[in-house]
Design a protein around this motif. Sequence first.
Motif, short mmCIF file in Angstrom:
data_model
loop_
_atom_site.label_atom_id
_atom_site.label_comp_id
_atom_site.label_asym_id
_atom_site.label_seq_id
_atom_site.Cartn_x
_atom_site.Cartn_y
_atom_site.Cartn_z
N LYS A 7 30.46 32.97 32.76
CA LYS A 7 31.05 33.37 34.03
C LYS A 7 29.95 33.86 34.96
O LYS A 7 29.01 34.51 34.52
N SER A 8 30.07 33.55 36.23
CA SER A 8 29.15 34.05 37.24
C SER A 8 29.94 34.80 38.30
O SER A 8 30.99 34.32 38.74
N TYR A 9 29.46 35.96 38.67
CA TYR A 9 30.13 36.78 39.67
C TYR A 9 29.13 37.17 40.74
O TYR A 9 27.97 37.48 40.45
N ASP A 10 29.56 37.17 41.99
CA ASP A 10 28.74 37.63 43.09
C ASP A 10 28.72 39.15 43.06
O ASP A 10 29.76 39.80 43.21
N LYS A 11 27.55 39.73 42.85
CA LYS A 11 27.44 41.18 42.71
C LYS A 11 27.92 41.92 43.96
O LYS A 11 28.59 42.95 43.86
N LEU A 14 31.72 42.08 44.16
CA LEU A 14 32.23 43.07 43.22
C LEU A 14 31.98 44.50 43.72
O LEU A 14 32.85 45.36 43.62
N PRO A 21 29.49 45.65 38.62
CA PRO A 21 29.42 44.25 38.17
C PRO A 21 29.30 44.06 36.66
O PRO A 21 30.00 43.23 36.09
N TYR A 24 32.53 45.15 34.65
CA TYR A 24 33.63 44.28 35.06
C TYR A 24 33.50 42.91 34.40
O TYR A 24 34.46 42.39 33.83
N ALA A 25 32.32 42.32 34.46
CA ALA A 25 32.11 40.99 33.89
C ALA A 25 32.32 41.01 32.38
O ALA A 25 32.97 40.11 31.82
N ARG A 28 36.06 41.25 31.66
CA ARG A 28 36.75 39.98 31.94
C ARG A 28 36.54 38.99 30.79
O ARG A 28 37.46 38.31 30.37
#
Length: 99
Positions: A7-11, A14, A21, A24-25, A28
């Motif tokens: 998974k990739s998340y935009d810091k 978030l 971040p 949370y990641a 998830r």
Amino acid sequence: MWWKKVKSYDKQILRNANLDPIPYAKDRLKVEFAKALLEPLPVSQTDLGDSVEFQAEAILLSVPQWQAIKTQLEEVSGLATKEQQAVIGRIIATVEEAV
């Protein structure tokens, strides 16, 4: 069942949502793992008269544990007949089948 998820998340997104971040990641991914694990898990039930008993079982291996078992299977496969090699190959493929 082999389960792998990236998974990739935009810091910044978030942070803007007041979410740290890293936790949370990680949370998830844990939730997605639990869903993937529990969905195919068979649950049996036994009527005990005044109560009902529910039971579920699963075998879980860490990646290093599976890699050690796979190495052993591959070593044995080298000494086996073509038919046995095919069976060992199917066993490995079944475990590593992506969900």
